[in-house]
Design a protein around this motif. Structure first.
Motif, mmCIF file in Angstrom:
data_model
loop_
_atom_site.group_PDB
_atom_site.id
_atom_site.type_symbol
_atom_site.label_atom_id
_atom_site.label_comp_id
_atom_site.label_asym_id
_atom_site.label_seq_id
_atom_site.Cartn_x
_atom_site.Cartn_y
_atom_site.Cartn_z
ATOM 1 N N ASP A 150 13.836 -10.990 -7.582
ATOM 2 C CA ASP A 150 12.970 -9.802 -7.546
ATOM 3 C C ASP A 150 12.018 -9.916 -6.352
ATOM 4 O O ASP A 150 10.810 -10.104 -6.509
ATOM 5 C CB ASP A 150 12.198 -9.694 -8.858
ATOM 6 N N ILE A 151 12.588 -9.772 -5.181
ATOM 7 C CA ILE A 151 11.807 -9.979 -3.965
ATOM 8 C C ILE A 151 10.801 -8.864 -3.733
ATOM 9 O O ILE A 151 9.777 -9.070 -3.075
ATOM 10 C CB ILE A 151 12.747 -10.116 -2.736
ATOM 11 N N LYS A 152 11.061 -7.682 -4.289
ATOM 12 C CA LYS A 152 10.118 -6.587 -4.079
ATOM 13 C C LYS A 152 8.761 -6.898 -4.701
ATOM 14 O O LYS A 152 7.713 -6.551 -4.141
ATOM 15 C CB LYS A 152 10.675 -5.278 -4.655
ATOM 16 N N THR A 153 8.762 -7.594 -5.848
ATOM 17 C CA THR A 153 7.498 -7.980 -6.479
ATOM 18 C C THR A 153 6.784 -9.036 -5.647
ATOM 19 O O THR A 153 5.559 -8.987 -5.472
ATOM 20 C CB THR A 153 7.761 -8.509 -7.897
ATOM 21 N N VAL A 154 7.539 -9.988 -5.113
ATOM 22 C CA VAL A 154 6.957 -11.038 -4.272
ATOM 23 C C VAL A 154 6.303 -10.426 -3.039
ATOM 24 O O VAL A 154 5.143 -10.741 -2.711
ATOM 25 C CB VAL A 154 8.038 -12.056 -3.852
ATOM 26 N N LEU A 155 7.028 -9.548 -2.351
ATOM 27 C CA LEU A 155 6.484 -8.927 -1.135
ATOM 28 C C LEU A 155 5.305 -8.019 -1.455
ATOM 29 O O LEU A 155 4.341 -7.947 -0.685
ATOM 30 C CB LEU A 155 7.582 -8.148 -0.418
ATOM 31 N N SER A 156 5.380 -7.314 -2.575
ATOM 32 C CA SER A 156 4.273 -6.433 -2.960
ATOM 33 C C SER A 156 3.000 -7.232 -3.208
ATOM 34 O O SER A 156 1.909 -6.831 -2.800
ATOM 35 C CB SER A 156 4.643 -5.636 -4.218
ATOM 36 N N GLN A 157 3.136 -8.380 -3.863
ATOM 37 C CA GLN A 157 1.976 -9.238 -4.111
ATOM 38 C C GLN A 157 1.417 -9.801 -2.808
ATOM 39 O O GLN A 157 0.195 -9.913 -2.639
ATOM 40 C CB GLN A 157 2.360 -10.371 -5.060
ATOM 41 N N LEU A 158 2.308 -10.149 -1.889
ATOM 42 C CA LEU A 158 1.863 -10.649 -0.591
ATOM 43 C C LEU A 158 1.076 -9.577 0.154
ATOM 44 O O LEU A 158 -0.014 -9.842 0.696
ATOM 45 C CB LEU A 158 3.065 -11.093 0.237
ATOM 46 N N MET A 159 1.598 -8.360 0.186
ATOM 47 C CA MET A 159 0.913 -7.279 0.898
ATOM 48 C C MET A 159 -0.409 -6.916 0.237
ATOM 49 O O MET A 159 -1.383 -6.573 0.915
ATOM 50 C CB MET A 159 1.834 -6.057 1.002
ATOM 51 N N GLU A 160 -0.467 -7.021 -1.080
ATOM 52 C CA GLU A 160 -1.728 -6.746 -1.778
ATOM 53 C C GLU A 160 -2.788 -7.785 -1.413
ATOM 54 O O GLU A 160 -3.944 -7.443 -1.160
ATOM 55 C CB GLU A 160 -1.497 -6.732 -3.287
ATOM 56 N N ARG A 161 -2.379 -9.059 -1.365
ATOM 57 C CA ARG A 161 -3.326 -10.108 -0.994
ATOM 58 C C ARG A 161 -3.811 -9.929 0.442
ATOM 59 O O ARG A 161 -4.995 -10.079 0.734
ATOM 60 C CB ARG A 161 -2.684 -11.488 -1.163
ATOM 61 N N LEU A 162 -2.889 -9.609 1.330
ATOM 62 C CA LEU A 162 -3.282 -9.409 2.726
ATOM 63 C C LEU A 162 -4.181 -8.187 2.871
ATOM 64 O O LEU A 162 -5.116 -8.186 3.683
ATOM 65 C CB LEU A 162 -2.031 -9.258 3.597
ATOM 66 N N SER A 163 -3.910 -7.143 2.092
ATOM 67 C CA SER A 163 -4.767 -5.947 2.133
ATOM 68 C C SER A 163 -6.180 -6.279 1.687
ATOM 69 O O SER A 163 -7.163 -5.850 2.306
ATOM 70 C CB SER A 163 -4.178 -4.848 1.232
ATOM 71 N N ASN A 164 -6.287 -7.039 0.609
ATOM 72 C CA ASN A 164 -7.613 -7.441 0.118
ATOM 73 C C ASN A 164 -8.322 -8.338 1.132
ATOM 74 O O ASN A 164 -9.542 -8.249 1.306
ATOM 75 C CB ASN A 164 -7.478 -8.169 -1.216
ATOM 76 N N TYR A 165 -7.550 -9.182 1.788
ATOM 77 C CA TYR A 165 -8.123 -10.053 2.814
ATOM 78 C C TYR A 165 -8.659 -9.234 3.978
ATOM 79 O O TYR A 165 -9.758 -9.494 4.491
ATOM 80 C CB TYR A 165 -7.053 -11.030 3.293
ATOM 81 N N ALA A 166 -7.914 -8.205 4.379
ATOM 82 C CA ALA A 166 -8.356 -7.343 5.473
ATOM 83 C C ALA A 166 -9.625 -6.585 5.102
ATOM 84 O O ALA A 166 -10.508 -6.366 5.933
ATOM 85 C CB ALA A 166 -7.246 -6.365 5.847
ATOM 86 N N ALA A 167 -9.713 -6.191 3.828
ATOM 87 C CA ALA A 167 -10.875 -5.425 3.380
ATOM 88 C C ALA A 167 -12.108 -6.304 3.183
ATOM 89 O O ALA A 167 -13.231 -5.794 3.070
ATOM 90 C CB ALA A 167 -10.544 -4.713 2.076
ATOM 91 N N SER A 168 -11.915 -7.617 3.152
ATOM 92 C CA SER A 168 -13.026 -8.533 2.882
ATOM 93 C C SER A 168 -14.015 -8.614 4.033
ATOM 94 O O SER A 168 -15.188 -8.903 3.828
ATOM 95 C CB SER A 168 -12.496 -9.932 2.574
#
Length: 419
Positions: free
Chosen positions: A249-267
């Motif tokens: 289920d790579i879509k879940t893995v990539l989605s979690q990665l992009m969410e973490r990076l998005s939060n990092y960018a917003a920090s």
């Protein structure tokens, strides 16, 4: 005694349960035994002699539990370098190749050694390469544990595979704790993570060719290591995704990665230039395309879900780059081209989410009208879903008091399928 493939499901469950319970009891007792070994006045042997003595125990499993316990005391005594004792222990544990027994043995080794790693600033710190010794020990233990965990799927009756996978999943934390320990080692800076830790872990992930292990370890990597490390090693991490098993289920893995990076960018605003420097959007977009191409059996809803995650990432990290937004929509159009109107309710909901995201971000339908691929995505919706999107657009206009001031905007092709 190895588990026979002819065992019944009940016998396998009973063995699994008893081993788990006994392991916890054994760990408590071994803690008491460790305290006994520390007090030389109670047994009259030096720690060096004791370390040699326990290696003559008759059965290999008790022998290695004893060796790990005495080894813990040996390291605390500082009569030998911690790295030498740990290297000896992690290699000696190869003597137990039974999957369940080996997993719990190595889990015990990981627990008793966690506070004794020769890390930078540790009381067990040695020479200049001390952190590398700590990393090598944990990586070696992780690799061996993952191999044992993967082999566990071949134990027990063939007809109970689904239940066995559930039981195997319950043991995943034993393997994942090694990665958590790695993330806590002070000496693991970005350079060491990039050059040693991540490549070694990904090598094991790709080579094990096991769906459950690949998904879980990739998820662990994303969760336990810092966001900065993910951003700076994005190409390496994403490069492993197309090499995973098609059923992961790579879509879940990539989605979690992009969410973490998005939060990092917003920090912090100071972080955003790093995203541009490493070309995060281009790498994520390319990786998603390769994953969709490699996993030919991926349903349409899975592919669209990936594009929704990528669009969400883009709108949060690069809100001023409308060309990026349009590029994501264009990739979705390419995926949907040649297919009939979407009838899958889950897929249509994902498309509605994809088309709604720019409206919610910009609060301006006029901005959405500048996206050339916006109406092309809508062309793949059935009449009912087009009406839903029409309501979403109208509600956005009314909510934000959007003024559509020219006839060209009113007659934009976006509205052709709607009215």
């Amino acid at each position: 005694m190895l588990i026979s493939l002819s065992w019944t499901s009940f016998e396998f469950d009973l063995y699994f349960y008893l081993f788990d319970v006994l392991d916890m009891r054994a760990f408590d007792e071994l803690r008491k035994l460790e305290m006994f070994f520390k007090d030389e006045s109670k047994h009259g042997c030096s720690i060096v002699d004791l370390y040699e003595l326990v290696q003559h125990a008759g059965n290999i499993l008790p022998r290695l539990y004893l060796l790990c316990t005495v080894g813990s005391v040996y390291i605390k005594s500082k009569e030998a370098p911690a790295k030498d004792v740990l290297k000896d222990l992690v290699e000696m544990c190869r003597g137990v190749q039974h999957p369940i027994r080996g997993l719990f043995l190595r889990s015990y080794l990981a627990q008793i050694s966690r506070d004794k790693l020769p890390d930078i600033g540790s009381e067990y710190e040695g020479d200049a390469d001390t952190a590398m010794d700590a990393v090598e020990f944990v990586l070696q233990n992780f690799t061996e544990m993952n191999k044992l965990w993967v082999r566990l799927q071949h134990q027990g009756p063939v007809h109970a595979r689904e239940k066995q996978e559930k039981e195997r999943s319950e043991l995943r934390d034993l393997v994942g704790k090694n990665l958590h320990v790695l993330s806590q080692i002070e000496g693991v800076d970005l350079e060491m993570y990039k050059d040693t830790v991540l490549p070694r872990v990904l090598e094991q992930v790709v080579n094990c060719k096991d769906e459950l292990a690949q998904y879980y370890v990739m998820d662990c990597i994303i969760q336990v290591f810092p966001d900065e490390y993910h951003l700076q090693t994005l190409e390496t991490l994403l490069g492993a995704c197309p090499q995973l098993q098609p059923t992961v289920d790579i879509k879940t893995v990539l989605s979690q990665l992009m969410e973490r990076l998005s939060n990092y960018a917003a920090s912090s605003a100071e972080v955003l230039p790093e995203f541009l420097q490493v070309e995060a959007f281009a790498k994520l977009s390319s990786a998603i395309g390769k994953v969709i191409e490699a996993q030919v059996e991926m349903p349409v809803v899975g592919a669209i879900a990936l594009y929704v995650s990528l669009l969400t990432f883009t709108l949060r990290v690069h809100p001023d780059r409308l060309d990026y937004v349009d590029q994501v929509l264009g990739a979705c159009v390419k995926k949907l081209s040649g297919k009939a109107k979407l009838e899958d309710s889950k897929a249509t909901k994902q498309v509605v989410a994809l088309l709604s995201a720019p409206l919610e971000k910009y609060n301006d339908i006029v901005t959405a009208l500048t996206l050339s691929n916006y109406p092309r995505v809508m062309d793949h919706l059935d009449n009912g879903t087009n009406k839903v999107m029409a309501m979403v657009i109208i509600q956005s206009i009314m909510k934000n008091w959007t003024c559509i001031s020219t006839a060209d905007q009113v007659c934009f092709s976006l509205f052709n399928p709607l009215f």
